[in-house]
Motif scaffolding. Structure first.
Motif, mmCIF file in Angstrom:
data_model
loop_
_atom_site.group_PDB
_atom_site.id
_atom_site.type_symbol
_atom_site.label_atom_id
_atom_site.label_comp_id
_atom_site.label_asym_id
_atom_site.label_seq_id
_atom_site.Cartn_x
_atom_site.Cartn_y
_atom_site.Cartn_z
ATOM 1 N N ASP A 238 10.111 2.918 -29.217
ATOM 2 C CA ASP A 238 11.951 2.507 -28.992
ATOM 3 C C ASP A 238 12.734 2.672 -27.304
ATOM 4 O OD1 ASP A 238 11.743 2.453 -31.681
ATOM 5 O OD2 ASP A 238 12.894 3.678 -32.296
ATOM 6 N N TYR A 239 11.822 3.436 -26.364
ATOM 7 C CA TYR A 239 12.967 3.935 -25.478
ATOM 8 C C TYR A 239 11.849 2.218 -24.553
ATOM 9 C CZ TYR A 239 8.348 5.706 -23.863
ATOM 10 O OH TYR A 239 7.464 6.205 -23.327
ATOM 11 N N ARG A 241 11.412 -0.210 -24.978
ATOM 12 C CA ARG A 241 12.675 -1.314 -26.364
ATOM 13 C C ARG A 241 14.040 -1.242 -25.351
ATOM 14 N NH1 ARG A 241 12.747 -1.757 -32.175
ATOM 15 N NH2 ARG A 241 14.718 0.494 -32.001
ATOM 16 N N THR A 242 14.286 -0.021 -25.962
ATOM 17 C CA THR A 242 16.132 -0.240 -24.786
ATOM 18 C C THR A 242 15.680 -0.427 -23.439
ATOM 19 O OG1 THR A 242 16.063 1.798 -26.400
ATOM 20 C CG2 THR A 242 17.345 1.587 -24.182
ATOM 21 N N ARG A 244 13.074 -2.997 -21.885
ATOM 22 C CA ARG A 244 13.354 -3.938 -21.869
ATOM 23 C C ARG A 244 14.819 -4.519 -22.194
ATOM 24 N NH1 ARG A 244 8.600 -4.422 -24.732
ATOM 25 N NH2 ARG A 244 6.704 -4.495 -23.299
ATOM 26 N N ALA A 245 16.111 -4.114 -23.586
ATOM 27 C CA ALA A 245 17.104 -4.352 -23.685
ATOM 28 C C ALA A 245 18.080 -4.639 -22.942
ATOM 29 C CB ALA A 245 17.443 -3.711 -24.920
ATOM 30 N N LYS A 246 17.788 -3.746 -22.359
ATOM 31 C CA LYS A 246 18.481 -3.244 -20.539
ATOM 32 C C LYS A 246 18.670 -4.215 -19.426
ATOM 33 C CE LYS A 246 18.077 1.432 -19.877
ATOM 34 N NZ LYS A 246 18.556 2.386 -18.484
ATOM 35 N N GLY A 247 17.330 -5.427 -20.204
ATOM 36 C CA GLY A 247 17.136 -6.142 -18.660
ATOM 37 C C GLY A 247 16.150 -5.447 -18.118
ATOM 38 N N ALA A 248 15.174 -4.256 -17.964
ATOM 39 C CA ALA A 248 14.488 -4.194 -16.988
ATOM 40 C C ALA A 248 13.149 -5.281 -16.660
ATOM 41 C CB ALA A 248 13.920 -2.870 -17.485
ATOM 42 N N SER A 249 12.753 -4.756 -15.933
ATOM 43 C CA SER A 249 11.506 -5.855 -15.618
ATOM 44 C C SER A 249 10.497 -5.350 -16.070
ATOM 45 C CB SER A 249 11.748 -5.876 -13.853
ATOM 46 O OG SER A 249 10.858 -4.636 -13.288
ATOM 47 N N GLU A 250 9.583 -6.033 -16.338
ATOM 48 C CA GLU A 250 7.778 -5.455 -17.137
ATOM 49 C C GLU A 250 7.457 -4.758 -16.239
ATOM 50 O OE1 GLU A 250 7.721 -6.789 -20.232
ATOM 51 O OE2 GLU A 250 5.486 -5.439 -20.255
ATOM 52 N N ARG A 252 8.906 -2.402 -14.427
ATOM 53 C CA ARG A 252 9.790 -1.263 -14.570
ATOM 54 C C ARG A 252 9.934 -0.770 -15.096
ATOM 55 N NH1 ARG A 252 14.287 -0.112 -11.475
ATOM 56 N NH2 ARG A 252 15.745 0.915 -12.097
ATOM 57 N N ARG A 256 7.997 2.838 -14.595
ATOM 58 C CA ARG A 256 9.304 4.570 -14.588
ATOM 59 C C ARG A 256 9.353 4.663 -16.254
ATOM 60 N NH1 ARG A 256 14.166 5.448 -12.223
ATOM 61 N NH2 ARG A 256 15.554 5.518 -14.129
ATOM 62 N N HIS A 257 9.453 3.740 -16.746
ATOM 63 C CA HIS A 257 9.419 4.294 -18.537
ATOM 64 C C HIS A 257 7.906 4.874 -18.987
ATOM 65 C CE1 HIS A 257 14.045 4.084 -18.145
ATOM 66 N NE2 HIS A 257 13.456 2.882 -17.264
ATOM 67 N N ARG A 260 5.407 6.593 -17.036
ATOM 68 C CA ARG A 260 6.391 8.238 -17.068
ATOM 69 C C ARG A 260 5.402 9.165 -17.909
ATOM 70 N NH1 ARG A 260 7.990 12.117 -16.074
ATOM 71 N NH2 ARG A 260 9.685 12.688 -14.232
ATOM 72 N N ARG B 84 15.534 -12.141 -19.435
ATOM 73 C CA ARG B 84 16.336 -10.872 -18.407
ATOM 74 C C ARG B 84 17.437 -10.721 -18.358
ATOM 75 N NH1 ARG B 84 10.891 -10.087 -16.948
ATOM 76 N NH2 ARG B 84 11.053 -10.098 -14.786
ATOM 77 N N ARG B 87 19.796 -10.872 -20.231
ATOM 78 C CA ARG B 87 20.003 -9.172 -21.180
ATOM 79 C C ARG B 87 20.591 -7.236 -20.866
ATOM 80 N NH1 ARG B 87 15.222 -10.448 -22.780
ATOM 81 N NH2 ARG B 87 13.184 -9.114 -21.492
ATOM 82 N N THR B 100 15.462 8.207 -30.982
ATOM 83 C CA THR B 100 14.062 7.752 -30.400
ATOM 84 C C THR B 100 14.534 6.772 -29.286
ATOM 85 O OG1 THR B 100 13.305 6.348 -32.203
ATOM 86 C CG2 THR B 100 12.279 8.687 -31.856
ATOM 87 N N SER B 101 15.722 6.471 -28.968
ATOM 88 C CA SER B 101 15.723 5.079 -27.912
ATOM 89 C C SER B 101 15.858 5.142 -26.905
ATOM 90 C CB SER B 101 16.933 4.607 -29.030
ATOM 91 O OG SER B 101 16.826 3.707 -30.169
ATOM 92 N N ASP B 103 14.682 6.990 -23.361
ATOM 93 C CA ASP B 103 14.065 7.702 -22.604
ATOM 94 C C ASP B 103 13.409 8.888 -22.397
ATOM 95 O OD1 ASP B 103 11.326 8.700 -20.630
ATOM 96 O OD2 ASP B 103 11.399 6.373 -20.099
ATOM 97 N N ILE B 118 20.130 -2.228 -12.333
ATOM 98 C CA ILE B 118 19.021 -3.318 -12.417
ATOM 99 C C ILE B 118 20.043 -5.049 -12.882
ATOM 100 C CG2 ILE B 118 17.860 -5.050 -14.585
ATOM 101 C CD1 ILE B 118 17.607 -1.974 -16.101
#
Lengths: 341, 335
Positions: A238-239, A241-242, A244-250, A252, A256-257, A260, B84, B87, B100-101, B103, B118
């Motif tokens: 899920d994190y 997806r979070t 990505r929902a923030k707009g992080a690049s692929e 990143r 980073r997520h 890591r 992107r 978003r 779980t959402s 990190d 970002i």
């Protein structure tokens, strides 16, 4: 963090203690029960008289009861050989000469040299091979594993699966011999054997690159597989997806997520593999004529050189325990959840 | 004024080993700024697939057709990098499971700062400041210390607050909340809903609230869309939905609510299960479970959404039956 470290060190010390006991029993009483190779007899040379054996026994302290022998062995391991022991084993030689013969791990049967000296001469070879090989296999497997996980079932992913299969099913000595035949014998690109100390970096690299690469290919295969599966697991979390929902690049999101988090089990495995290899990469060292710990193990075993064999077992155990402690520390640094436990 | 979010004819299809699954089949809806649209329906009815389609967060195996407009921009077919950029800035989402959402190995503060940086080229100090204000705005005590916490050091409700702070940190115009309270205990649920409502007014965002809880709908929403098996079967204002429900499925949902049955009586339930979307039945997808089913219901074309008295409903039943049965379903007070 300090308490965590202290706990791990105490745990490691207990493991080493148990190993010393096991080594002492196996290479002392048990070995003597199984065969009648008495260490004293092996020391005494060819066709010794009973009197000679008796004298060597006294010299080595083998006439003392086992518990006393163990305590002497442990004392020697921790604080070094006593003056009395030095005087007994190398009378009339200078301290330097004596240090070369008597060490913490005892003396070799086969040569008039301490096991310490043998190990410390061989260790740089094994260390060099392991470190260089580890660099190569990580450089291959981490990117390959990540990219395979990014595009499952793609051409890259399928090719890497083939690579994993080949790498895992070809034994290093076979791949090593192939490499030697083509790259050292047929085309003479690389030297067939030998080791050059790192004080000559180019020669060092030139002599090590072939064995290190062959060794690395086998490990790379395993690491590609674990990196890929770890990354696939994490990318479904899920994190991610979070992120990505923030707009992080692929990039990143992946680096980073997901990576890591995927790193944690890889680091554990890496530390343990390093420890294992530092105790001697027997097959590769023998194939490429590298006189490292693995090669030394084979030599010692062939010559029934009990103190050297026992010394290597103990040394390897200590290295593995240290590797474990380092793995725990690195993991604690990477994963905040471990620190609290 | 044009609605802030306007979805029309949305089809979302997943490619699977067994064949294409049409998770969303021709959904149209719209939300105005400052309004809350609830999307209700049981598990697997396409609520989440709809919201993920809007956010562009579907896996590669999914294809999206139709139109999704945010303001004056069309999101379907928009290049990845442009989507992107929207978003987390123009549209943000909070998810079902706060446990779980986030990190697990990154400090909460760093995750909030990341959301800022970002999209905006601000110095680290300023991002930190914003992260702190964000935590304060969702009612987290001593936010400055909490920035240094890891997610595992927080409770579920606290983590959902962090998620909300993170979603709202760039003041998005659209907030999608996908069952934001399902994983939380009842008291925390109420707090989180209050929080979303307050912040919605403050930021003046349009909210798409995905839920299966009609209680949440009654409390939070201005309008409601009821989904069944990938389609919207009824769309109405929240008052109309509870006062004059029009679709047999909605009647079933309302009469199934606990608290509406008498003590000792069995809870009402809709018989049967939703159809497989791999091979959906022709005609109305609710027909196999409907008490009022007619021959025309089982044949294509399926009833289209048509508007009566402000409520859009997709049903072949005549107006009189709908009015009578709707009144029966709505007999008791809305929850």
């Amino acid at each position: 963090m300090v308490r965590f470290l202290i706990r791990r060190i105490i745990g490691g010390a207990i493991v080493v203690l148990v190993v010393t006991l096991a080594v002492f029993v196996l290479f002392g009483p048990v070995l003597r029960m199984q065969s009648d190779i008495s260490p004293a007899r092996l020391y005494a040379g060819k066709n010794p008289t009973p009197e000679q054996i008796q004298r060597v026994s006294e010299l080595l302290g083998l006439d003392k009861p086992y518990y006393e022998q163990y305590l002497i062995t442990m004392r020697r391991l921790v604080v070094g050989p006593s003056d009395e022991e030095k005087a007994r084993l190398c009378p009339g030689s200078t301290p330097d000469e004596c240090d070369a013969i008597v060490g913490r791990f005892g003396s070799s049967f086969a040569e008039q040299v301490s096991v310490d000296r043998l190990i410390w001469d061989a260790f740089p070879v094994t260390l060099s091979l392991t470190v260089l090989s580890a660099i190569i296999w990580l450089l291959i497997s981490i990117p390959l594993g990540i990219f395979s996980a990014m595009r499952p079932r793609s051409l890259l992913d399928r090719s890497s699966t083939v690579f994993v299969l080949i790498g895992q099913s070809l034994p290093v000595y076979y791949l090593g011999l192939l490499a030697l035949y083509f790259l050292a014998y047929e085309f003479e690109v690389f030297p067939p054997s030998g080791y050059v100390p790192i004080s000559d970096p180019i020669g060092w690299l030139y002599h090590l690159i072939l064995p290190a690469t062959v060794l690395a290919l086998q490990f790379a295969a395993i690491y590609v597989r674990i990196t890929r599966s770890q990354m696939l697991d994490q990318m479904g979390e899920d994190y991610v997806r979070t992120a990505r929902a923030k707009g992080a690049s692929e990039k990143r999101t992946v680096v980073r997520h997901a990576f890591r988090n995927a790193m944690l089990p890889i680091v554990t495995m890496f530390g343990l593999d390093l420890g294992l290899l530092l105790g001697g990469a027997i097959l590769i060292e023998v194939t490429f004529g590298l006189q490292g710990i693995g090669w030394l193990t084979v030599q010692a075993a062939k010559r029934l050189d009990v103190p050297t064999t026992a010394g290597i077992v103990l040394f390897s155990a200590i290295i593995i325990v240290i590797a474990n402690i380092i793995v725990d520390l690195v993991n604690a640094a990477l994963d905040p959840r471990i620190r609290l436990e | 004024m044009a609605p802030l979010l306007s979805v029309s004819g949305l089809h979302t299809t997943f490619r699977t080993d067994d064949g294409p699954v049409g998770a969303v089949d021709g959904v149209s809806l719209s939300v105005d700024a400052g309004k809350v649209l609830g999307v209700v329906g049981e598990s697997g009815c396409g609520k989440s697939a709809t919201s993920l389609s809007i956010m562009g967060l579907l896996p590669r195996t999914a294809t999206v057709e139709g139109s999704i407009r945010l303001g004056d921009r069309e999101l379907v077919g928009m290049p990845d990098d442009q989507l992107r950029a929207l978003r987390g800035a123009e549209m943000a989402m909070i998810f079902q499971d706060p446990m779980t959402s986030l990190d697990p190995v990154i400090r909460v503060g760093a995750q909030l700062e990341e959301a800022v940086r970002i999209h905006r080229d601000v110095p680290k100090q300023e991002a930190r400041e914003m992260a702190m204000k964000g935590l304060a705005s969702v009612g987290i005590p001593s936010p400055e210390e909490r920035l240094r916490s890891y997610p595992f050091e927080m409770s579920g409700g606290m983590r959902q607050r962090v998620m909300i702070a993170m979603a709202l940190i760039n003041r998005p115009r659209l907030l999608i909340a996908d069952e934001p309270t399902t994983a939380l205990d009842v008291t925390t649920q109420a707090q989180i809903l209050d929080l979303i409502r307050d912040l919605r007014t403050e930021v003046d965002a349009a909210v798409l609230l995905i839920t299966h809880d009609l209680g949440v709908v009654a409390e939070m929403c201005d309008e409601v869309a009821v989904m069944y098996a990938g389609r919207i079967v009824e769309r109405a204002s929240v008052d109309d939905l509870f006062a004059r429900p029009q679709h047999p499925y909605t009647w079933g949902l309302l009469t199934s609510l606990p608290g509406r049955h008498r003590a000792g009586e069995r809870l009402h339930q809709i018989p049967g299960t939703p159809p497989s979307l791999l091979n959906p039945p022709p005609g109305c997808r609710f027909a196999p479970r409907c008490d009022f089913v007619m021959d025309s219901c089982r044949a294509d074309p399926a009833p289209a959404l048509s508007t009566h008295d402000g409520t859009a409903v997709a049903c072949h039943l005549d107006a009189a039956t709908r009015a009578r049965e709707g009144a029966r379903a709505a007999r008791d007070d809305a929850p």
